[in-house]
Write an enzyme that holds these catalytic residues in place. Structure first.
Site, PDB file in Angstrom:
ATOM      1  N   TYR A   1      -2.733  -0.617  10.399  1.00  0.00           N
ATOM      2  CA  TYR A   1      -2.704  -0.975   8.970  1.00  0.00           C
ATOM      3  C   TYR A   1      -1.381  -0.558   8.318  1.00  0.00           C
ATOM      4  O   TYR A   1      -0.729  -1.352   7.635  1.00  0.00           O
ATOM      5  CB  TYR A   1      -3.889  -0.304   8.260  1.00  0.00           C
ATOM      6  CG  TYR A   1      -3.921  -0.576   6.775  1.00  0.00           C
ATOM      7  CD1 TYR A   1      -4.235  -1.842   6.294  1.00  0.00           C
ATOM      8  CD2 TYR A   1      -3.623   0.430   5.849  1.00  0.00           C
ATOM      9  CE1 TYR A   1      -4.251  -2.105   4.926  1.00  0.00           C
ATOM     10  CE2 TYR A   1      -3.639   0.181   4.490  1.00  0.00           C
ATOM     11  CZ  TYR A   1      -3.954  -1.090   4.036  1.00  0.00           C
ATOM     12  OH  TYR A   1      -3.962  -1.341   2.675  1.00  0.00           O
TER      13      TYR A   1
ATOM     14  N   SER B   1       0.859  -1.187   0.000  1.00  0.00           N
ATOM     15  CA  SER B   1       0.000   0.000   0.000  1.00  0.00           C
ATOM     16  C   SER B   1       0.893   1.233   0.000  1.00  0.00           C
ATOM     17  O   SER B   1       2.033   1.176   0.488  1.00  0.00           O
ATOM     18  CB  SER B   1      -0.876   0.017   1.254  1.00  0.00           C
ATOM     19  OG  SER B   1      -1.582   1.239   1.360  1.00  0.00           O
TER      20      SER B   1
END
Ligand SMILES: NC(=O)c1ccc[n+]([C@@H]2O[C@H](COP(=O)([O-])OP(=O)(O)OC[C@H]3O[C@@H](n4cnc5c(N)ncnc54)[C@H](OP(=O)(O)O)[C@@H]3O)[C@@H](O)[C@H]2O)c1
Length: 283
Positions: free
Chosen positions: A148, A135
């Site tokens: 995350y 990501s």
């Protein structure tokens, strides 16, 4: 003969789009997720080259059973797309320990579990491709993304080590960093943030949640990531990293080139958090 690829987390979003795209491009795709029911719509797509597979990446027995099903169907895996992921959002202080563990169990240990399970056959074959879905948050971490973003930072480091380990064995490893992509992930993250809107960080969380809510629905669709995966699987010299959509490259360049104090101010302004929660100076 078509080359076989396993895509984890293929019941929705990026994994689903990738499974369909790769099948259209001629790959034999094993599309995996925890529940077969959610995968059944895929079996008629992609020229009939998609096989749904029940696989929970946090469960080693489930991975072994899935891989046994693939080898029973004939043929070694050429590619693995480690895409399955969840997002735990919220203040570092308030996210419960069980949720921190849930985050790492899927995004880090789950990815490691599946990778370790396929490596012996790729090493024996002297070829293969592993594509990890990281990501942009694996390089630049917004507030309330601690669980995350740190899990995706781990995927960055793991991908570097693995690429350097497996090069001599003919296995190429690429990392793909999606920015905001319009999938059900955004709504799931909104639900996570909602849990903290009445807590100690309420003011900041509500602003962050409103900013985040604008990002996902207006984002591009998952095909941009599916195309990057296809490149990583087929290019003679795949990139070690892909960032998509390309507009996020500017953000990463800023993070790499500017001092953290300036990046912090820019992020505060972009999100709308500038000046929020600052205690008045006592004179
Ligand atoms: N969308 C974005 O903006 C964005 C941005 C950056 C990175 N990413 C990354 O892209 C990947 C895919 O995200 P997405 O946007 O496509 O999200 P999504 O639509 O929510 O899909 C997540 C997939 O992961 C699967 N999954 C979750 N836990 C699993 C487990 N334990 N075992 C097997 N499968 C599991 C889900 O399947 P089941 O629940 O059916 O098992 C689902 O198929 C994730 O790694 C995410 O971190 C997404």
């Amino acid at each position: 003969m078509y080359q076989s690829v396993l895509v984890t987390g293929a019941s929705s979003g990026i994994g689903e789009a990738t499974a369909i795209h790769l099948a259209h491009k001629g790959f034999r795709v094993f599309a995996a997720a925890r529940s077969l029911d959610k995968l059944m719509t895929l079996s008629g797509l992609g020229g009939g080259r998609i096989t749904p597979l029940a696989m929970d990446v946090t469960d080693e027995a489930s991975i072994a059973a899935g891989l046994a099903e693939i080898s029973d169907g004939g043929g070694a895996l050429y590619g693995l797309v480690n895409n399955a992921g969840v997002s735990v959002m919220g203040p570092v202080e308030e996210v419960p320990a069980a949720d921190w563990r849930r985050q790492y169990e899927t995004n880090v240990f789950g990815l490691v579990n599946v990778t370790r399970a396929v490596l012996p056959q790729m090493r024996a074959a002297g070829r293969g491709r592993i594509i990890n879905i990281g990501s942009v948050a694996g390089r630049i971490a917004a507030p309330f993304q601690g669980a995350y973003a740190s899990s995706k930072h781990a995927v960055e480091g793991l991908s570097d080590s693995l690429r350097r380990e497996m090069g001599p064995h003919g296995v190429k490893v690429s990392l793909i960093r999606p920015g905001f992509i319009n999938t059900p992930f955004g709504a799931q993250e909104q639900d996570e943030l909602e849990r903290y809107t009445g807590g100690a960080y309420a003011e900041q969380i509500n602003i962050f949640k409103a900013w985040h809510a604008k990002g996902h629905p207006n984002a591009v669709g998952p095909i941009v990531i599916a195309e990057a995966v296809h490149h990583a699987l087929t290019a003679k010299h795949p990139h070690s990293r892909y960032t998509a959509p390309a507009k996020f490259l500017g953000l990463l360049a800023m993070r790499n080139l500017l001092p953290s104090a300036i990046v912090d101010r820019v992020l505060e302004r972009v999100i709308g958090l500038a000046g929020v929660g600052k205690k008045p100076t006592i004179k």
